[in-house]
Design an enzyme around this catalytic site. Structure first.
Site, mmCIF file in Angstrom:
data_model
loop_
_atom_site.group_PDB
_atom_site.id
_atom_site.type_symbol
_atom_site.label_atom_id
_atom_site.label_comp_id
_atom_site.label_asym_id
_atom_site.label_seq_id
_atom_site.Cartn_x
_atom_site.Cartn_y
_atom_site.Cartn_z
ATOM 1 N N PHE A 1 0.658 -1.277 0.041
ATOM 2 C CA PHE A 1 0.003 0.057 0.027
ATOM 3 C C PHE A 1 0.884 1.205 -0.096
ATOM 4 O O PHE A 1 2.042 1.385 0.524
ATOM 5 C CB PHE A 1 -0.908 0.341 1.101
ATOM 6 N N ASP A 2 0.216 2.313 -0.612
ATOM 7 C CA ASP A 2 0.947 3.506 -0.532
ATOM 8 C C ASP A 2 0.220 4.245 0.732
ATOM 9 O O ASP A 2 -1.088 3.928 0.799
ATOM 10 C CB ASP A 2 0.622 4.491 -1.725
ATOM 11 N N LYS A 3 0.606 5.151 1.639
ATOM 12 C CA LYS A 3 -0.073 5.496 2.775
ATOM 13 C C LYS A 3 -1.178 6.674 2.490
ATOM 14 O O LYS A 3 -2.145 6.580 2.523
ATOM 15 C CB LYS A 3 0.924 5.902 3.750
ATOM 16 N N LYS B 1 10.056 4.401 -3.847
ATOM 17 C CA LYS B 1 9.080 3.407 -3.654
ATOM 18 C C LYS B 1 9.002 2.454 -5.097
ATOM 19 O O LYS B 1 9.001 1.215 -4.564
ATOM 20 C CB LYS B 1 7.731 4.486 -3.766
#
Length: 541
Positions: free
Chosen positions: A350-352, A525
């Protein structure tokens, strides 16, 4: 948190985009009808023909008028398929789904079953319409990315600047970026220090500060002051262009099942044609009364019912239906192959910000020590009210209904990345980070940053007076989503964030995330994701 004047489009208020949006929607609907007129015309003619055939006594509606009428119904949807078959034939690929649909439908016309011939092509054409509509929705989903690419770069030539398209800027040349503008090209900051809104790339609302010599990326928004950048990559190779290319190429990837249909057709089509030929030839040797026209009719019927139209339509349509259902729930699946891969996912990354959290700062707590909370907010609001900084916006949203604007700011000076020094009603006001307070030797009495939030400290006339605690909010369904994933068999969950490690760690504990990686830029990322793919076995999403 500097006061930056934002120039709106001339004559454009808050609602100026509404008519344009309506026009775009109307244009989109009109475009959709124009693009798909062929199946619409074919459908109307087919229904009309069937009505004349079965519901109305119309003795005049018989051959050859029926042939002509259904022929017109067939042409809009049949010609594209026959053309595809011809193109494949030129490449040496004789047996494919287009070839079989072509001979099956022409055979239907040959035996007088005109509606069946039209219907086969119409159903396939309708499937293509659904597919095209799904692709159009997918393109709209990445429109936000396209919108953040700047179309103008201020190229520095001697002491002047020229407005050019970013594609015309060469590596090594210098460009100027004004406050409130997006960086058009990747480069190195060569003048001073400035704050950048990186949310378009990282998803993080909190700005990052860059100094001379540090690399900045296309798509970031300059928040503070006029800056100069030395370009290090071309427009086509900029970070945002590479992101777009990855998304667009990914959307073209086919699932194994879809690719199987194409391979299946290469075997199925010649087999069906061969069996149809046998259906004509073999009875000549075994039937007592062999009538060629009768067995040819049966062979053509066999071809019609063997047409793989259902497979050709249902498989892609099933995938696009799944992708469409996911998009309605806020999930963008980049291609059918990824939909297949979801069945065997063992790790979810997940990205936050914006995924697990709402992506905007809110005031969680205000604490004052020697003055009223309202007075503290009044002074902070007076300094921050004209700023476009995300933290300033959170303060302003919280304070608007709690203050009345009684105080006067006579002097204001921002120190980028640290805070603001101002004179408010004759008092010296300091607003900023712990490092900013340390520089002015202001003791915080143990009130350092909470692991789950950002703290904005306030000092008046050299004395620590309080703080505002600011943080991003969790989405209401994030905890439930992580729990469901674990129950569905996902072995591990991972969160990538551009925020501070301690904030990300705290959020990870709240959500029961297995692995948390923070302080990451967009390229980092991507690198971390590739590293995770090598580190963990199984499918990663």
């Amino acid at each position: 948190m500097m006061d930056i004047p934002v120039k709106e489009k001339e004559g454009c208020g808050a609602d100026c985009c509404a008519p344009e949006t309506g026009e775009k929607q109307a244009a989109g609907s009109q475009s959709f009808l124009i693009e798909n007129w062929k199946p619409a015309v074919s459908f109307i003619l087919l229904i009309t023909g069937l009505t004349l055939d079965y519901l109305v006594t119309a003795p005049w509606f018989s051959d050859p008028l029926r042939l002509i009428f259904y022929g017109f119904a067939y042409l809009p949807v049949g010609i594209p398929v026959l053309y595809q078959s011809f193109r494949q034939l030129k490449k040496g690929e004789v047996f494919n789904e287009f070839f079989l649909m072509g001979i099956a439908t022409l055979g239907a016309f040959l035996i007088g079953e005109y509606p069946e011939g039209v219907a086969v092509m119409l159903f396939y054409s309708i499937g293509e319409v659904f597919q095209g509509n799904a692709v159009r929705r997918a393109r709209n989903n990445i429109k936000a990315l396209l919108d953040i690419r700047s179309e103008v770069a201020h190229l520095k030539v001697n002491r002047e600047t020229q407005d050019v398209h970013p594609g015309n800027v060469k590596i090594g040349e210098s460009i100027v970026v004004r406050p409130g503008e997006r960086v058009p090209l990747d480069g190195v900051l060569v003048s001073g220090r400035s704050a950048f809104d990186t949310s378009a790339l990282t998803g993080e609302s909190k700005p990052r500060h860059y100094s001379s010599g540090e690399k900045v990326l296309a798509g970031m928004m300059n928040l503070n002051r006029l800056i100069e950048i030395e370009v290090t990559s071309t427009y086509e190779n900029s970070s945002i262009s590479r992101i777009l290319e990855l998304v667009q190429n990914a959307s073209k990837r086919k699932a194994k099942t879809e690719l199987f249909i194409r391979s299946f057709a290469k075997v199925y089509t010649p087999a069906v044609v061969f069996l149809a030929a046998l259906l004509v030839v073999i009875p000549a040797f075994i039937a007592t009364e062999y009538i060629f026209e009768e067995w040819l009719y049966r062979a053509l019927v066999f071809l019609v019912i063997s047409c793989p139209c259902a497979l050709v339509i249902s498989i892609p349509l099933g995938y696009f239906g799944g992708i469409g259902a996911a998009s309605r729930n806020g999930i963008l699946v980049k291609g059918s192959n990824f939909l297949d891969a979801l069945r065997s996912v063992s790790t979810v990354v997940f990205d936050k910000t914006g995924t697990l959290t709402k992506g905007n700062f809110t005031i969680q707590k205000v604490k004052s020590f020697h003055i009223d909370e309202e007075e503290l907010l009044e002074m902070v609001y007076a300094v921050e009210k004209n700023s476009i900084h995300p933290i300033a916006k959170a303060i302003n949203d919280y304070s608007t209904e709690k203050v009345n604007g009684r105080v006067l700011v006579t002097e204001q000076n921002e120190i980028p990345g640290q805070g603001i020094q101002a004179t408010v009603d004759g008092k010296q006001l300091l607003i900023g980070s712990k490092a900013f307070m340390d520089e002015y030797k202001i003791s915080l009495n143990g009130h350092t940053n909470n692991v789950a939030s950002t703290m904005v400290h306030v000092a008046i006339d050299g004395r620590y007076e309080g703080f505002l605690e600011i943080s991003d909010e969790l989405k209401e369904d994030s905890v439930h989503a992580i729990e469901r994933l674990h129950k569905l068999g996902v072995k591990r969950t991972v969160m990538l964030s551009g925020d501070r490690q301690e904030i990300a760690d705290n959020l990870g504990r709240q959500l029961n995330i297995d692995h948390v990686f923070a302080d990451l830029m967009p390229d980092q990322k991507a690198e971390k994701f590739e590293e995770l793919k090598r580190q963990f076995t199984g499918t990663i999403a």
